[in-house]
Design an enzyme around this catalytic site. Structure first.
Site, PDB file in Angstrom:
ATOM      1  N   ASN A   1      39.678  29.646  20.967  1.00  0.00           N
ATOM      2  CA  ASN A   1      41.058  29.693  20.466  1.00  0.00           C
ATOM      3  C   ASN A   1      41.348  28.586  19.456  1.00  0.00           C
ATOM      4  OD1 ASN A   1      41.918  32.025  21.708  1.00  0.00           O
ATOM      5  ND2 ASN A   1      42.553  30.981  23.572  1.00  0.00           N
TER       6      ASN A   1
ATOM      7  N   GLU B   1      34.027  30.221  29.016  1.00  0.00           N
ATOM      8  CA  GLU B   1      34.063  28.808  28.642  1.00  0.00           C
ATOM      9  C   GLU B   1      34.218  27.995  29.929  1.00  0.00           C
ATOM     10  OE1 GLU B   1      35.997  28.878  24.162  1.00  0.00           O
ATOM     11  OE2 GLU B   1      37.390  28.902  25.845  1.00  0.00           O
TER      12      GLU B   1
ATOM     13  N   HIS C   1      37.144  29.804  31.821  1.00  0.00           N
ATOM     14  CA  HIS C   1      37.980  30.616  30.924  1.00  0.00           C
ATOM     15  C   HIS C   1      37.256  31.913  30.587  1.00  0.00           C
ATOM     16  CE1 HIS C   1      40.159  31.211  26.866  1.00  0.00           C
ATOM     17  NE2 HIS C   1      40.856  31.723  27.842  1.00  0.00           N
TER      18      HIS C   1
ATOM     19  N   SER D   1      44.247  29.605  29.496  1.00  0.00           N
ATOM     20  CA  SER D   1      43.761  29.741  28.106  1.00  0.00           C
ATOM     21  C   SER D   1      44.179  28.552  27.277  1.00  0.00           C
ATOM     22  CB  SER D   1      44.363  30.956  27.409  1.00  0.00           C
ATOM     23  OG  SER D   1      44.607  31.992  28.254  1.00  0.00           O
TER      24      SER D   1
HETATM   25  N1  NAD Z   1      45.472  38.108  29.204  1.00  0.00           N
HETATM   26  C1  NAD Z   1      44.491  37.503  28.545  1.00  0.00           C
HETATM   27  O1  NAD Z   1      43.971  38.003  27.533  1.00  0.00           O
HETATM   28  C2  NAD Z   1      43.947  36.189  29.060  1.00  0.00           C
HETATM   29  C3  NAD Z   1      42.678  35.769  28.645  1.00  0.00           C
HETATM   30  C4  NAD Z   1      42.155  34.579  29.159  1.00  0.00           C
HETATM   31  C5  NAD Z   1      42.912  33.827  30.047  1.00  0.00           C
HETATM   32  N2  NAD Z   1      44.152  34.253  30.420  1.00  0.00           N
HETATM   33  C6  NAD Z   1      44.894  33.429  31.380  1.00  0.00           C
HETATM   34  O2  NAD Z   1      44.769  34.014  32.662  1.00  0.00           O
HETATM   35  C7  NAD Z   1      45.948  33.777  33.420  1.00  0.00           C
HETATM   36  C8  NAD Z   1      46.522  35.099  33.898  1.00  0.00           C
HETATM   37  O3  NAD Z   1      46.784  35.923  32.792  1.00  0.00           O
HETATM   38  P1  NAD Z   1      47.080  37.486  32.959  1.00  0.00           P
HETATM   39  O4  NAD Z   1      47.109  38.043  31.586  1.00  0.00           O
HETATM   40  O5  NAD Z   1      46.164  38.085  33.986  1.00  0.00           O
HETATM   41  O6  NAD Z   1      48.556  37.421  33.549  1.00  0.00           O
HETATM   42  P2  NAD Z   1      49.380  38.565  34.316  1.00  0.00           P
HETATM   43  O7  NAD Z   1      50.801  38.283  34.051  1.00  0.00           O
HETATM   44  O8  NAD Z   1      48.809  39.907  34.043  1.00  0.00           O
HETATM   45  O9  NAD Z   1      49.083  38.270  35.875  1.00  0.00           O
HETATM   46  C9  NAD Z   1      49.512  37.112  36.547  1.00  0.00           C
HETATM   47  C10 NAD Z   1      49.656  37.466  38.039  1.00  0.00           C
HETATM   48  O10 NAD Z   1      49.870  36.245  38.761  1.00  0.00           O
HETATM   49  C11 NAD Z   1      50.813  36.496  39.784  1.00  0.00           C
HETATM   50  N3  NAD Z   1      51.410  35.205  40.157  1.00  0.00           N
HETATM   51  C12 NAD Z   1      52.279  34.456  39.438  1.00  0.00           C
HETATM   52  N4  NAD Z   1      52.543  33.306  40.092  1.00  0.00           N
HETATM   53  C13 NAD Z   1      51.812  33.337  41.247  1.00  0.00           C
HETATM   54  C14 NAD Z   1      51.642  32.441  42.341  1.00  0.00           C
HETATM   55  N5  NAD Z   1      52.269  31.265  42.383  1.00  0.00           N
HETATM   56  N6  NAD Z   1      50.797  32.775  43.336  1.00  0.00           N
HETATM   57  C15 NAD Z   1      50.136  33.956  43.306  1.00  0.00           C
HETATM   58  N7  NAD Z   1      50.278  34.856  42.294  1.00  0.00           N
HETATM   59  C16 NAD Z   1      51.099  34.542  41.287  1.00  0.00           C
HETATM   60  C17 NAD Z   1      51.798  37.474  39.157  1.00  0.00           C
HETATM   61  O11 NAD Z   1      52.504  38.184  40.156  1.00  0.00           O
HETATM   62  C18 NAD Z   1      50.852  38.374  38.336  1.00  0.00           C
HETATM   63  O12 NAD Z   1      50.417  39.482  39.099  1.00  0.00           O
HETATM   64  C19 NAD Z   1      46.873  32.960  32.519  1.00  0.00           C
HETATM   65  O13 NAD Z   1      46.662  31.600  32.787  1.00  0.00           O
HETATM   66  C20 NAD Z   1      46.381  33.311  31.130  1.00  0.00           C
HETATM   67  O14 NAD Z   1      46.651  32.313  30.184  1.00  0.00           O
HETATM   68  C21 NAD Z   1      44.677  35.415  29.956  1.00  0.00           C
END
Ligand code: NAD
Length: 414
Positions: A221, A183, A171, A134
């Site tokens: 954002n 995006e 994204h 993000s």
């Molecule tokens: N939550 C949101 O609203 C949102 C929206 C758009 C983008 N994002 C982006 O998406 C990504 C994930 O966000 P999320 O909210 O799903 O996070 P989250 O914490 O729910 O999930 C992340 C997962 O990745 C796993 N993980 C961490 N390191 C790892 C590795 N090296 N190899 C394999 N698995 C690994 C963790 O165990 C966890 O299950 C981030 O980059 C975030 O910025 C989030």
């Protein structure tokens, strides 16, 4: 811009186009669902034991509900779930070769940089490598041209990736199965053919792709910052109370006001995005987070999830969040300084116009992104057409005189 030697094989029959989603959290599980529903075999990878299995079990429950409601047939639900294979590993060489990788692990530059380097050597040269980040710069992940901001914070000593043309951002918005917007982010080295194919693939997944460079905050954002910032500044100056500012903006067609919305998002999450954009723009005063919001977070008033944010919550509903309707009437259309709607719209337009002026995205994509990504009733360019560039320019100039310091800096394009 470098081109791949062969176009990426993303657009063949869905059943023959394989996808790996790395990270089975909130976003990864949703992206895996979308890809599987579009007919792709998907490997859902997580480092934590059981995380991918748990994500699949949750998807099973979601599909049971969809079947019960008659939205999906049992057969389609079973076929979709059958296509998702959970896989626990931190070793990317154990993932089978796929056509597309979507990375959705934690938002840490060093973790993503290490992961992309592993993927680059483990996956075939034709595999498109996409990040769902993000806030991080694609160029910092690729490591070919450090832009200095987050790379400097996290250290960026690993060598640049050899084939940046296949690295892009995809994204998605939360929750991915419901949110139409994606995006499609262009890094400095991303190949045009790769970006076009990825955008077309997103359309086939039922999404609406927009294109943006890897500018801090991308479209949504970045452009949305003043929606929160103006409200917080008006409140901090005692110009109106939160419920009344929210009421004024709902009256202008926004589904939620800035205070109820940030309480829903989480004040900590919203502040983190604001801090990130501010830091990455060299602490541009346009994006400076407010001390008011920092205090809120410091006090643990995070919003709905902590029972208390701007508003107090009982049974998930805000208590005492009723606007003073007389005051709303008096403020909207009154002097600019105390008009939440005019101030916010002028700043949203200024931000959208500036993004396009810098060549980061098209006006149409900015309007589409803001309407689909944040549910705004209109896009900044639609408001521009309605309000007029001269009026917006005069409003920003007036705010700049009232509050000197660079926050209210009109875009040259106005
Ligand atoms: N939550 C949101 O609203 C949102 C929206 C758009 C983008 N994002 C982006 O998406 C990504 C994930 O966000 P999320 O909210 O799903 O996070 P989250 O914490 O729910 O999930 C992340 C997962 O990745 C796993 N993980 C961490 N390191 C790892 C590795 N090296 N190899 C394999 N698995 C690994 C963790 O165990 C966890 O299950 C981030 O980059 C975030 O910025 C989030």
């Amino acid at each position: 811009m470098p081109e791949p030697s062969t176009p990426p094989p993303l657009l063949g029959p869905a059943a023959g186009t394989t996808v790996a989603v790395i990270g089975a959290g909130a976003m990864g599980a949703g992206i895996a669902q979308v890809a599987a529903q579009a007919g792709h075999p998907v490997v859902l990878v997580d480092a934590q034991p059981d995380a991918a299995d748990k994500a699949l079990a949750t998807l099973r429950q979601i599909f049971d509900k969809l079947v019960a409601k008659g939205k999906v047939t049992r057969e389609d639900a079973d076929d979709t779930l059958e296509r998702i294979r959970p896989h626990t590993t931190t070793d990317m060489t154990t993932i089978p070769p796929v056509d597309l990788v979507v990375e959705a692990v934690v938002e840490h530059l060093d973790v993503k940089r290490a992961l992309f380097r592993q993927l680059e050597s483990a996956q075939p040269a034709s595999t498109v490598l996409a990040t769902n980040t993000s806030s991080l710069s694609i160029d910092d992940i690729v490591g070919q041209a450090s832009t200095g901001h987050d790379a400097a914070l996290h250290g960026g000593t690993s060598p640049p990736m050899a084939r940046p043309e296949r690295v892009i951002g995809l994204h998605f918005f939360n929750p991915p199965p419901l949110m139409k917007l994606v995006e499609v982010i262009t890094g400095d080295g991303s190949g045009e053919g790769v970006l076009d194919a990825a955008a077309e693939l997103m359309r086939r997944w039922g999404k609406t792709p927009v294109r943006c460079t890897s500018t801090p905050g991308f479209i949504v954002n970045r452009v949305a910052r003043p929606f929160y910032g103006e409200a917080q500044r008006m409140l901090a100056e005692g110009l109106a109370d939160p419920a009344t500012i929210d009421g004024a903006l709902r009256g202008a067609g926004f589904r939620m006001g800035p205070f109820e919305l940030t309480d829903l998002i989480g004040q900590d999450v919203n502040l983190a995005v604001g801090e990130s954009v501010w830091r990455q723009t060299g602490e541009d005063p346009r994006y400076a987070p407010t001390d008011w919001q920092r205090d809120l977070v410091r006090e643990g008033r995070l919003g709905r999830k902590s029972g208390r944010g701007v508003f107090e919550y009982a049974d998930g509903r805000p208590v005492d969040a009723r606007p003073d309707e007389h005051q709303v009437q008096a403020l909207v259309g009154g002097p600019l300084q105390t008009d939440p709607v005019a101030r916010t719209l002028a700043m949203l337009v200024n931000e959208g116009v500036d993004l396009v002026h810098r060549g980061e995205a098209t006006a149409d994509d900015v309007d589409t992104a803001m309407k689909l990504g944040t549910n705004y009733p209109r896009g900044p360019f639609e408001w521009l057409a309605q309000i007029g560039a001269d009026t917006v320019r005069a409003q920003i100039d007036q705010l700049d005189r009232l509050y000197p310091g660079g926050r209210y800096r009109p875009s040259e394009a106005l």
